[in-house]
Design an enzyme around this catalytic site. Structure first.
Site, PDB file in Angstrom:
ATOM      1  N   ASP A 130       8.100  -2.187  11.665  1.00  0.00           N
ATOM      2  CA  ASP A 130       7.627  -3.047  10.579  1.00  0.00           C
ATOM      3  C   ASP A 130       8.801  -3.527   9.735  1.00  0.00           C
ATOM      4  O   ASP A 130       9.608  -2.722   9.267  1.00  0.00           O
ATOM      5  CB  ASP A 130       6.641  -2.256   9.714  1.00  0.00           C
ATOM      6  CG  ASP A 130       6.064  -3.067   8.565  1.00  0.00           C
ATOM      7  OD1 ASP A 130       5.846  -4.279   8.752  1.00  0.00           O
ATOM      8  OD2 ASP A 130       5.824  -2.491   7.493  1.00  0.00           O
TER       9      ASP A 130
ATOM     10  N   ASP B  61       5.547 -11.418   7.038  1.00  0.00           N
ATOM     11  CA  ASP B  61       5.021 -10.073   7.235  1.00  0.00           C
ATOM     12  C   ASP B  61       4.611  -9.832   8.686  1.00  0.00           C
ATOM     13  O   ASP B  61       3.679 -10.465   9.187  1.00  0.00           O
ATOM     14  CB  ASP B  61       3.821  -9.864   6.311  1.00  0.00           C
ATOM     15  CG  ASP B  61       3.402  -8.405   6.214  1.00  0.00           C
ATOM     16  OD1 ASP B  61       4.064  -7.550   6.837  1.00  0.00           O
ATOM     17  OD2 ASP B  61       2.417  -8.116   5.521  1.00  0.00           O
TER      18      ASP B  61
END
Length: 437
Positions: A319, A108
């Protein structure tokens, strides 16, 4: 003669100094690991009973849930970002300890701490795979309250007055949490086609009290964000602050995996590379911000009105854990109108996905070229970066509006080698056939 002797002596001294300098320099690392999409058959989250359409719609809903946990507090000039505990689209096979104990964790770029559930677990969510037991690792070591590893966590760390052991507590936007000890241990990672890389004294969170909406098939998180305890910051000079990834398209063969590269393996160069400044925000150092100037739909250019009214710099987060590209509602509406007016086809509705611009996929649908104009870098999107096939007969625009935050999602990044240089503070894009990496 004396002058010649002095010159030779000086040369020898310089050579000796250079040799010692090179001998003392830390070797630069270069290694690659697999990034496994959570809907891949190689993923523990894979559900063979779901259709590809169901998987894509689930990914779209996860995108929405992820951004809806980005909230702004009235008393702070910068947004406070909370992520859901079950967010993230890619997984990494890593091992902790000596001997190596394998876990499958979410990779992540929107998180920092690497953590996993540990035994004994006083209050833990159900996990399918065995828990990591720190007592079985000869290289595991709890860190003290005064250590640099503990102080790096800042307000997420606390200390026990009994044994001076550093503890952590992380809460997520959906009220899930993980609590446990901060420790250092050996981390082993690699891909199916490279030699495993052992990284010593990596800061980890050993969670002994974890609850909430965590998926029982997952084993934790590998934080790749910009904060001080992320894996990227911990590796620091040894990888020159560089990492990159290449995400294969959603339509790729099921056995193909994406790649994440570190250090010397992460250099993005050659024909077609464009670079844009990486913007650091002190109040949100975890997240990687870029500056989006405008978006072109064919020849029509739409100036971007970002979510941060105080500054046009650093107005969008890049992201890997969000599927869609999300833009402020008013700007998205203008973008959607421009896209719709350039497509000569009848619109269709898809209430299941929540995407507002969809078309029949049965005919020859001609879509416009969409270009993202970042500061200093024009990134031209392929049709597969801008549209997703949500069913056999339906394709939808892979952008949507969000209440405030802007995120450059992973569909738009697929088949690009995306390189982060946290030292030079740039993000680079190179069109690449990621399936061939």
């Amino acid at each position: 003669m004396a002058s010649l002797f002095s010159s030779v002596l000086l040369s020898l001294c310089l050579l000796s100094s250079l040799f010692l300098s090179n001998a003392n320099a830390k070797p630069k690392l270069g290694f690659t690991a697999d990034l496994i999409h959570r809907d891949s058959p190689k993923s523990p989250f894979y559900n063979p009973m779901e259709t590809s359409s169901q998987r894509l719609r689930n990914a779209i809903h996860r995108s929405v849930n992820r951004v809806f946990h980005f909230t702004e507090k009235d008393n702070t000039p910068q947004p406070q970002i909370d992520l859901t505990s079950n967010s993230g689209e890619y997984l990494m096979n890593v091992s902790i300890g000596t001997p190596p104990f394998p876990i499958m964790a979410i990779a992540d770029t929107g998180s920092d701490l690497l953590w996993t559930q540990c035994a004994p677990c006083d209050d833990c969510y159900t996990q399918v795979d065995p828990l990591f037991d720190p007592k079985t690792s000869s290289t595991y070591k709890d860190v003290s309250c005064s250590s640099s590893q503990c102080t790096a966590l800042e307000n997420q760390a606390s200390c026990s007055t009994n044994d001076n052991t550093c503890s952590y507590s992380l809460s997520y936007g959906d009220n899930s949490y993980t609590k446990g000890n901060i420790a250092v241990d050996t981390l082993t990672l690699g891909s199916s086609d490279t030699r495993p890389m052992q990284l010593k004294n990596i800061i980890i969170g050993c969670g002994h009290n974890n609850a909430g909406t965590f998926n029982k098939k997952g084993s934790g998180i590998v934080g790749l964000g910009g904060g001080p305890v992320s894996l990227i910051k911990q590796l620091g000079d040894s990888i020159d602050g560089k990492f990159s990834y290449c995400l294969v398209p959603l339509t790729s063969k099921k056995d193909q995996t994406s790649k994440i590269n570190f250090g010397t393996n992460a250099i993005v160069s050659g024909s077609g590379v464009v670079s844009t400044p990486l913007i650091a925000k002190a109040s949100q150092e975890t997240f990687y911000y870029l500056t989006l100037k405008s978006i072109s739909v064919g020849s029509k250019q739409i100036q971007y009105s970002g979510s941060d009214s105080e500054s046009s710099e650093g107005n969008i987060i890049i992201d890997s854990g969000t599927t869609l590209t999300l833009l402020p509602t008013e700007f998205y509406s203008e973008l959607e109108d421009a896209v719709a007016s350039s497509i000569d086809a009848e619109k269709k509705q898809d209430p299941q996905s929540g995407l507002s611009l969809c078309y029949s996929a049965t005919g020859d649908l001609k879509v416009p070229v969409i270009t993202m104009h970042f500061d200093g870098a024009d990134v031209k999107l392929d049709s597969s970066n801008a549209f997703v096939q949500v069913s056999e007969d339906l394709v939808c625009f892979a952008f949507r509006g969000s209440p405030s935050f802007s995120i450059y999602g992973n569909v738009a990044q697929m088949n690009f080698l995306v390189g982060y240089d946290t030292v030079s503070k740039t993000v680079s894009f190179k069109p690449t056939d990621c399936a061939k990496m």
